[in-house]
Design a protein around this motif. Structure first.
Motif, PDB file in Angstrom:
ATOM      1  N   PHE A 114       0.995  -1.151   0.090  1.00  7.01           N
ATOM      2  CA  PHE A 114      -0.024  -0.004   0.174  1.00  7.01           C
ATOM      3  C   PHE A 114       0.939   1.149  -0.074  1.00  7.01           C
ATOM      4  O   PHE A 114       1.505   1.530   0.981  1.00  7.01           O
ATOM      5  N   VAL A 115       0.754   2.073  -0.830  1.00  5.41           N
ATOM      6  CA  VAL A 115       1.617   3.217  -1.317  1.00  5.41           C
ATOM      7  C   VAL A 115       0.841   4.460  -0.266  1.00  5.41           C
ATOM      8  O   VAL A 115      -0.165   4.821  -0.764  1.00  5.41           O
ATOM      9  N   ASP A 116       1.379   5.015   0.620  1.00  3.73           N
ATOM     10  CA  ASP A 116       0.648   5.867   1.408  1.00  3.73           C
ATOM     11  C   ASP A 116       1.065   7.401   0.946  1.00  3.73           C
ATOM     12  O   ASP A 116       0.314   8.483   1.331  1.00  3.73           O
ATOM     13  N   ARG A 117       2.232   7.539   0.198  1.00  2.91           N
ATOM     14  CA  ARG A 117       2.558   9.116   0.084  1.00  2.91           C
ATOM     15  C   ARG A 117       3.615   8.791  -1.018  1.00  2.91           C
ATOM     16  O   ARG A 117       4.594   8.046  -1.121  1.00  2.91           O
ATOM     17  N   ILE A 118       3.545   9.847  -2.059  1.00  3.43           N
ATOM     18  CA  ILE A 118       4.715  10.148  -2.977  1.00  3.43           C
ATOM     19  C   ILE A 118       5.073  11.498  -3.149  1.00  3.43           C
ATOM     20  O   ILE A 118       3.776  12.270  -3.280  1.00  3.43           O
ATOM     21  N   SER A 119       6.310  11.916  -2.629  1.00  5.62           N
ATOM     22  CA  SER A 119       6.328  13.290  -2.511  1.00  5.62           C
ATOM     23  C   SER A 119       7.982  13.595  -2.825  1.00  5.62           C
ATOM     24  O   SER A 119       8.970  12.897  -2.838  1.00  5.62           O
ATOM     25  N   PRO A 120       8.095  14.851  -3.365  1.00  8.36           N
ATOM     26  CA  PRO A 120       9.429  15.495  -3.643  1.00  8.36           C
ATOM     27  C   PRO A 120      10.304  15.429  -2.443  1.00  8.36           C
ATOM     28  O   PRO A 120       9.721  15.896  -1.469  1.00  8.36           O
ATOM     29  N   VAL A 121      11.659  14.937  -2.143  1.00 10.50           N
ATOM     30  CA  VAL A 121      12.199  15.180  -1.325  1.00 10.50           C
ATOM     31  C   VAL A 121      13.810  15.573  -1.513  1.00 10.50           C
ATOM     32  O   VAL A 121      14.186  15.546  -2.702  1.00 10.50           O
ATOM     33  N   ASP A 122      14.667  15.751  -0.717  1.00  8.72           N
ATOM     34  CA  ASP A 122      16.034  16.496  -0.882  1.00  8.72           C
ATOM     35  C   ASP A 122      16.161  17.561  -1.871  1.00  8.72           C
ATOM     36  O   ASP A 122      16.791  17.910  -2.792  1.00  8.72           O
ATOM     37  N   ILE A 123      14.978  18.336  -1.473  1.00 11.23           N
ATOM     38  CA  ILE A 123      14.779  19.764  -2.159  1.00 11.23           C
ATOM     39  C   ILE A 123      15.900  20.752  -2.142  1.00 11.23           C
ATOM     40  O   ILE A 123      16.174  21.133  -0.965  1.00 11.23           O
ATOM     41  N   GLU A 124      16.427  21.347  -3.390  1.00  6.67           N
ATOM     42  CA  GLU A 124      17.340  22.376  -3.123  1.00  6.67           C
ATOM     43  C   GLU A 124      16.896  23.449  -4.146  1.00  6.67           C
ATOM     44  O   GLU A 124      16.305  22.903  -5.486  1.00  6.67           O
ATOM     45  N   ARG A 125      16.924  24.811  -3.816  1.00  9.36           N
ATOM     46  CA  ARG A 125      16.579  25.996  -4.666  1.00  9.36           C
ATOM     47  C   ARG A 125      17.623  26.714  -4.885  1.00  9.36           C
ATOM     48  O   ARG A 125      18.615  26.978  -4.070  1.00  9.36           O
ATOM     49  N   GLU A 126      17.517  27.242  -5.982  1.00 15.51           N
ATOM     50  CA  GLU A 126      18.456  28.365  -6.512  1.00 15.51           C
ATOM     51  C   GLU A 126      17.645  29.457  -7.639  1.00 15.51           C
ATOM     52  O   GLU A 126      16.741  29.155  -7.963  1.00 15.51           O
ATOM     53  N   VAL A 127      18.671  30.512  -7.689  1.00 14.40           N
ATOM     54  CA  VAL A 127      17.845  31.159  -8.934  1.00 14.40           C
ATOM     55  C   VAL A 127      17.710  30.608 -10.197  1.00 14.40           C
ATOM     56  O   VAL A 127      18.315  29.683 -10.598  1.00 14.40           O
ATOM     57  N   PRO A 128      16.692  31.087 -10.915  1.00 18.75           N
ATOM     58  CA  PRO A 128      16.456  30.699 -12.134  1.00 18.75           C
ATOM     59  C   PRO A 128      17.756  30.319 -12.946  1.00 18.75           C
ATOM     60  O   PRO A 128      18.445  31.587 -13.231  1.00 18.75           O
ATOM     61  N   TYR A 129      17.664  29.489 -13.813  1.00 15.71           N
ATOM     62  CA  TYR A 129      18.926  29.206 -14.740  1.00 15.71           C
ATOM     63  C   TYR A 129      19.073  30.306 -15.997  1.00 15.71           C
ATOM     64  O   TYR A 129      17.937  30.465 -16.415  1.00 15.71           O
ATOM     65  N   SER A 130      19.924  30.807 -16.191  1.00 19.47           N
ATOM     66  CA  SER A 130      20.034  31.696 -17.173  1.00 19.47           C
ATOM     67  C   SER A 130      21.218  31.553 -18.316  1.00 19.47           C
ATOM     68  O   SER A 130      21.703  32.617 -18.828  1.00 19.47           O
ATOM     69  N   GLY A 131      21.874  30.394 -18.185  1.00 22.83           N
ATOM     70  CA  GLY A 131      22.993  30.343 -19.063  1.00 22.83           C
ATOM     71  C   GLY A 131      22.657  29.798 -20.408  1.00 22.83           C
ATOM     72  O   GLY A 131      22.605  30.910 -20.992  1.00 22.83           O
ATOM     73  N   THR A 132      23.038  28.690 -20.649  1.00 15.61           N
ATOM     74  CA  THR A 132      22.807  28.110 -21.942  1.00 15.61           C
ATOM     75  C   THR A 132      21.443  27.636 -22.195  1.00 15.61           C
ATOM     76  O   THR A 132      21.020  26.613 -21.256  1.00 15.61           O
ATOM     77  N   PHE A 133      20.728  27.671 -23.080  1.00 16.80           N
ATOM     78  CA  PHE A 133      19.305  27.491 -23.464  1.00 16.80           C
ATOM     79  C   PHE A 133      19.237  26.522 -24.868  1.00 16.80           C
ATOM     80  O   PHE A 133      19.582  27.081 -25.923  1.00 16.80           O
ATOM     81  N   ILE A 134      19.175  25.033 -24.518  1.00 13.30           N
ATOM     82  CA  ILE A 134      19.089  24.368 -25.874  1.00 13.30           C
ATOM     83  C   ILE A 134      17.649  24.095 -26.036  1.00 13.30           C
ATOM     84  O   ILE A 134      16.930  23.644 -25.284  1.00 13.30           O
ATOM     85  N   HIS A 135      17.290  24.551 -27.320  1.00 16.94           N
ATOM     86  CA  HIS A 135      15.534  24.740 -27.433  1.00 16.94           C
ATOM     87  C   HIS A 135      15.445  23.996 -28.486  1.00 16.94           C
ATOM     88  O   HIS A 135      15.410  24.136 -29.735  1.00 16.94           O
ATOM     89  N   ILE A 136      14.693  22.722 -28.174  1.00 19.47           N
ATOM     90  CA  ILE A 136      14.165  21.684 -29.275  1.00 19.47           C
ATOM     91  C   ILE A 136      12.738  21.458 -28.829  1.00 19.47           C
ATOM     92  O   ILE A 136      12.382  20.485 -27.936  1.00 19.47           O
ATOM     93  N   PRO A 137      11.848  22.358 -29.248  1.00 24.55           N
ATOM     94  CA  PRO A 137      10.507  22.313 -28.663  1.00 24.55           C
ATOM     95  C   PRO A 137       9.793  20.770 -29.242  1.00 24.55           C
ATOM     96  O   PRO A 137       9.932  20.475 -30.279  1.00 24.55           O
ATOM     97  N   PRO A 138       8.644  20.595 -28.286  1.00 26.64           N
ATOM     98  CA  PRO A 138       7.907  19.246 -28.729  1.00 26.64           C
ATOM     99  C   PRO A 138       7.027  19.719 -29.879  1.00 26.64           C
ATOM    100  O   PRO A 138       6.723  20.857 -30.308  1.00 26.64           O
ATOM    101  N   GLN A 139       6.898  18.624 -30.920  1.00 28.43           N
ATOM    102  CA  GLN A 139       6.230  18.588 -32.172  1.00 28.43           C
ATOM    103  C   GLN A 139       4.634  18.068 -31.752  1.00 28.43           C
ATOM    104  O   GLN A 139       3.789  18.159 -32.828  1.00 28.43           O
ATOM    105  N   ILE A 140       4.424  17.442 -30.584  1.00 25.07           N
ATOM    106  CA  ILE A 140       3.209  16.575 -30.508  1.00 25.07           C
ATOM    107  C   ILE A 140       2.694  16.917 -28.828  1.00 25.07           C
ATOM    108  O   ILE A 140       3.686  17.389 -28.048  1.00 25.07           O
ATOM    109  N   SER A 141       1.503  16.887 -28.656  1.00 18.98           N
ATOM    110  CA  SER A 141       1.162  17.080 -27.164  1.00 18.98           C
ATOM    111  C   SER A 141       1.622  16.048 -26.207  1.00 18.98           C
ATOM    112  O   SER A 141       1.949  14.898 -26.774  1.00 18.98           O
ATOM    113  N   GLY A 142       1.906  16.371 -25.008  1.00 19.05           N
ATOM    114  CA  GLY A 142       2.560  15.582 -23.896  1.00 19.05           C
ATOM    115  C   GLY A 142       1.469  14.503 -23.483  1.00 19.05           C
ATOM    116  O   GLY A 142       0.351  14.194 -24.103  1.00 19.05           O
ATOM    117  N   SER A 143       2.342  13.593 -22.647  1.00 17.99           N
ATOM    118  CA  SER A 143       1.367  12.562 -22.075  1.00 17.99           C
ATOM    119  C   SER A 143       0.264  12.901 -21.116  1.00 17.99           C
ATOM    120  O   SER A 143       0.212  13.961 -20.472  1.00 17.99           O
TER     121      SER A 143
END
Length: 297
Positions: A114-143
């Motif tokens: 029996f699964v009681d909980r699924i949750s993010p752990v070991d969370i670390e936060r920092e400023v949004p990334y602004s270095g290199t952006f490799i942009h290959i956009p999706p061609q179809i809708s997601g799952s």
């Protein structure tokens, strides 16, 4: 040979101790199973489900001449992930705004798990990334989305996806396009249960969303077998999962009749985007004013 003898001795001892009870309960069968072999209670696999291949690196990522040549030689015919891994090396890229995962769980016990909980752990936060952006956009809708993590919460929990109200301008702007029209709703395990049976697979489609800070995290699964509790931590082959907001400097604007008035702009140190003929990648000459548009900016 030694292991075979030891395992046989253990099983024999259990048989003598348990007698006719051995075949009466799944708990007893699992006890024997543990004695004979070291077997995980839950088997899992993780698959990235993003249809495109958008990756963003932190500020300061070195874009050397050799990396530029390698990116210019990238093709979309096959092995794209390996090609980009060869270019980025040990860099730690994040997905923009949304991370889509398919988490497959398989029970490896005779007793139900029996699964009681699924949750993010070991969370670390920092400023949004602004270095290199490799942009290959999706061609179809997601799952199809089955579960969401709102990583903007101080303590994110599994939530039920809810459809974004078309009149909720803020939600549409921040989440609507990037999440296929969903936003995090009520707590998932408040009204839902998840039971894993032996040798049967359950697939969860998880969408993790970050719109305020870059977030790295792992996923912990808390479960019960009888009256005993356990946990399983899932990550990206030893590395945490990573999501970052986009570095948008302006947002797309529309007229009341739906006509696009202006496309949104993003700002990065380097941008490599898909060529118009889909043959590969090209470097954007002005990455500080990169026209990204909806649903990104």
């Amino acid at each position: 040979m030694v292991w075979t003898a030891v395992a046989g001795a253990v099983v024999t001892a259990l048989l003598l101790a348990l007698g006719p009870q051995l075949y009466d309960g799944d708990e007893i069968k699992d006890t024997v199973r543990d004695a004979v072999r070291d077997d995980s209670e839950i088997r899992h696999t993780v698959q990235f489900m993003d249809e495109g291949f958008d990756l963003i690196l932190p500020a300061g990522f070195e874009m050397s001449d050799s990396r530029r040549r390698m990116l210019a030689a990238v093709t979309l015919d096959g092995g794209l992930e390996k090609q980009l891994t060869d270019v980025l090396g040990s860099a730690e890229p994040a997905r923009p705004v949304v991370l889509n995962l398919r988490l497959t769980l398989e029970g490896r016990r005779n007793q139900p798990i029996f699964v009681d909980r699924i949750s993010p752990v070991d969370i670390e936060r920092e400023v949004p990334y602004s270095g290199t952006f490799i942009h290959i956009p999706p061609q179809i809708s997601g799952s199809t989305v089955g579960m969401m993590f709102n990583l903007d919460e101080r303590r994110p929990q599994a939530r039920v996806p809810e459809k974004v109200d078309a009149n909720d301008d803020e939600a549409v702007q921040r989440l609507g396009g990037m999440t296929d029209g969903h936003k995090p709703g009520a707590l998932f395990f408040q009204d839902n249960t998840l039971t894993l049976k032996s040798a049967e697979e359950d697939a969860l489609f998880i969408q993790a969303v970050a719109t305020e800070t870059a977030v790295s995290f792992r996923i912990r699964i808390d479960y019960r077998i009888g009256d005993r509790r356990g946990e399983l931590v899932v990550d990206d082959a030893g590395d945490p999962f990573r999501v970052t907001p986009l570095n948008c400097v302006s947002r797309s604007r529309w007229a009341p009749d739906g006509e696009l008035l202006a496309s949104g702009m993003a700002s990065y140190e380097n941008v490599w985007s898909l060529k118009g003929d889909f043959s590969g990648l090209e470097e954007i000459s002005d990455p500080r004013r990169f026209e990204l548009g909806s649903p990104y900016c």
